[in-house]
Scaffold this motif. Structure first.
Motif, PDB file in Angstrom:
ATOM      1  N   TYR A 118      -0.431   2.617 -10.466  1.00 39.59           N
ATOM      2  CA  TYR A 118      -0.318   1.457  -9.589  1.00 39.59           C
ATOM      3  C   TYR A 118      -1.694   0.890  -9.258  1.00 39.59           C
ATOM      4  N   LEU A 119      -1.670  -0.325  -8.755  1.00 41.51           N
ATOM      5  CA  LEU A 119      -2.858  -0.989  -8.261  1.00 41.51           C
ATOM      6  C   LEU A 119      -2.833  -0.899  -6.742  1.00 41.51           C
ATOM      7  N   GLU A 120      -3.863  -0.310  -6.165  1.00 39.21           N
ATOM      8  CA  GLU A 120      -4.020  -0.319  -4.720  1.00 39.21           C
ATOM      9  C   GLU A 120      -5.014  -1.430  -4.416  1.00 39.21           C
ATOM     10  N   PHE A 121      -4.633  -2.344  -3.530  1.00 36.85           N
ATOM     11  CA  PHE A 121      -5.547  -3.443  -3.220  1.00 36.85           C
ATOM     12  C   PHE A 121      -5.607  -3.696  -1.728  1.00 36.85           C
ATOM     13  N   LYS A 122      -6.770  -4.194  -1.280  1.00 36.67           N
ATOM     14  CA  LYS A 122      -7.030  -4.443   0.134  1.00 36.67           C
ATOM     15  C   LYS A 122      -7.212  -5.935   0.363  1.00 36.67           C
ATOM     16  N   MET A 123      -6.548  -6.415   1.405  1.00 37.19           N
ATOM     17  CA  MET A 123      -6.668  -7.808   1.822  1.00 37.19           C
ATOM     18  C   MET A 123      -7.151  -7.823   3.269  1.00 37.19           C
ATOM     19  N   VAL A 124      -7.862  -8.894   3.647  1.00 36.19           N
ATOM     20  CA  VAL A 124      -8.289  -9.060   5.028  1.00 36.19           C
ATOM     21  C   VAL A 124      -7.957 -10.479   5.468  1.00 36.19           C
ATOM     22  N   ASP A 125      -7.494 -10.597   6.717  1.00 32.95           N
ATOM     23  CA  ASP A 125      -7.277 -11.902   7.322  1.00 32.95           C
ATOM     24  C   ASP A 125      -7.771 -11.819   8.765  1.00 32.95           C
ATOM     25  N   GLU A 126      -7.509 -12.841   9.553  1.00 30.57           N
ATOM     26  CA  GLU A 126      -8.014 -12.856  10.928  1.00 30.57           C
ATOM     27  C   GLU A 126      -7.421 -11.735  11.780  1.00 30.57           C
ATOM     28  N   ASN A 127      -6.347 -11.104  11.324  1.00 25.08           N
ATOM     29  CA  ASN A 127      -5.716 -10.009  12.067  1.00 25.08           C
ATOM     30  C   ASN A 127      -6.177  -8.626  11.622  1.00 25.08           C
ATOM     31  N   GLY A 128      -6.959  -8.547  10.558  1.00 25.10           N
ATOM     32  CA  GLY A 128      -7.466  -7.257  10.103  1.00 25.10           C
ATOM     33  C   GLY A 128      -7.200  -6.999   8.633  1.00 25.10           C
ATOM     34  N   LYS A 129      -7.435  -5.743   8.239  1.00 27.68           N
ATOM     35  CA  LYS A 129      -7.286  -5.316   6.850  1.00 27.68           C
ATOM     36  C   LYS A 129      -5.906  -4.714   6.633  1.00 27.68           C
ATOM     37  N   ARG A 130      -5.428  -4.878   5.403  1.00 27.82           N
ATOM     38  CA  ARG A 130      -4.177  -4.249   4.997  1.00 27.82           C
ATOM     39  C   ARG A 130      -4.319  -3.777   3.554  1.00 27.82           C
ATOM     40  N   LYS A 131      -3.741  -2.607   3.292  1.00 29.29           N
ATOM     41  CA  LYS A 131      -3.697  -2.092   1.926  1.00 29.29           C
ATOM     42  C   LYS A 131      -2.278  -2.227   1.408  1.00 29.29           C
ATOM     43  N   HIS A 132      -2.182  -2.491   0.119  1.00 24.60           N
ATOM     44  CA  HIS A 132      -0.889  -2.622  -0.536  1.00 24.60           C
ATOM     45  C   HIS A 132      -0.962  -1.899  -1.883  1.00 24.60           C
ATOM     46  N   ALA A 133       0.210  -1.629  -2.443  1.00 27.44           N
ATOM     47  CA  ALA A 133       0.287  -1.009  -3.763  1.00 27.44           C
ATOM     48  C   ALA A 133       1.265  -1.791  -4.636  1.00 27.44           C
ATOM     49  N   PHE A 134       0.944  -1.850  -5.929  1.00 27.05           N
ATOM     50  CA  PHE A 134       1.740  -2.619  -6.886  1.00 27.05           C
ATOM     51  C   PHE A 134       1.945  -1.763  -8.126  1.00 27.05           C
ATOM     52  N   ASP A 135       3.187  -1.496  -8.461  1.00 29.62           N
ATOM     53  CA  ASP A 135       3.563  -0.655  -9.602  1.00 29.62           C
ATOM     54  C   ASP A 135       3.223  -1.372 -10.911  1.00 29.62           C
ATOM     55  N   ILE A 136       2.412  -0.743 -11.744  1.00 26.04           N
ATOM     56  CA  ILE A 136       1.987  -1.367 -13.000  1.00 26.04           C
ATOM     57  C   ILE A 136       3.124  -1.375 -14.021  1.00 26.04           C
ATOM     58  N   GLN A 137       3.899  -0.306 -14.096  1.00 24.22           N
ATOM     59  CA  GLN A 137       4.983  -0.231 -15.071  1.00 24.22           C
ATOM     60  C   GLN A 137       6.068  -1.267 -14.789  1.00 24.22           C
ATOM     61  N   LYS A 138       6.494  -1.339 -13.533  1.00 23.87           N
ATOM     62  CA  LYS A 138       7.598  -2.227 -13.167  1.00 23.87           C
ATOM     63  C   LYS A 138       7.135  -3.612 -12.720  1.00 23.87           C
ATOM     64  N   LEU A 139       5.829  -3.784 -12.544  1.00 22.15           N
ATOM     65  CA  LEU A 139       5.240  -5.051 -12.097  1.00 22.15           C
ATOM     66  C   LEU A 139       5.911  -5.567 -10.824  1.00 22.15           C
TER      67      LEU A 139
END
Length: 174
Positions: free
Chosen positions: A143-164
């Protein structure tokens, strides 16, 4: 009382750092991170396995790890975010702790998918600015673990590479 105050100060400082980073990403000219990924993919053999934003001496930088499975190598690249100038390139052999990323890279190769495409697919459903993305392989899932930031703070998410598709059980706030 003293511990409560210390905890409140730490939360406030963390929120302030998130807001400052978000403001830094919203202001000033810089190369789009995904466009920079595409350039790295064109200029360097292998697959990007890790992307991070870094601030050093007040300067925003993009850092990449590129794995070349055919040559068993890892190339670390650092670019100035404002103009895409290469600051540092370091090459080394893959080590045992690079195994998780290597498994995910092999899956990207089999699916004929580039890291930049995967990041674009994964992050399009999320608000904010991309801070980082890393390939992972755990419990038989790449999977891809990715971090996003906005005015409310940081969040991490995960995205399955096999199933997209997103892995909702692997979302968390920071």
């Amino acid at each position: 009382m003293r511990y409560w105050l210390l905890g409140a100060l730490m939360v406030t400082a963390g929120a302030s750092a998130n807001t400052s980073l978000f403001n830094l990403l919203n202001t000033g000219d810089r190369v789009n991170p995904v466009a920079m990924m595409e350039r790295v993919e064109t200029d360097h053999p292998g697959y990007i396995a890790d992307f991070e934003l870094d601030v050093q001496d007040g300067e925003l930088r993009y850092e990449f790890d590129v794995i070349n499975a055919d040559e068993n190598t890892l190339t670390e690249l650092t670019f100035r975010a404002t103009d895409g100038t290469l600051i540092l390139q370091r090459n080394s052999k893959l080590e045992a702790d690079d195994h998780d990323e290597l498994e995910a890279v092999k899956l990207l190769d089999r699916k004929q998918l580039r890291f930049s495409e995967l990041v674009r697919m994964a992050s399009e459903q999320h608000e904010g600015k991309l801070m980082g993305a890393q390939l992972e392989h755990d419990l038989g899932i790449s999977y891809l673990e990715f971090k996003m930031v906005d005015e409310n703070g940081k969040r991490k998410h995960a995205f399955d590479i096999q199933k997209l598709k997103p892995l909702p059980m692997l979302q968390w706030e920071r």
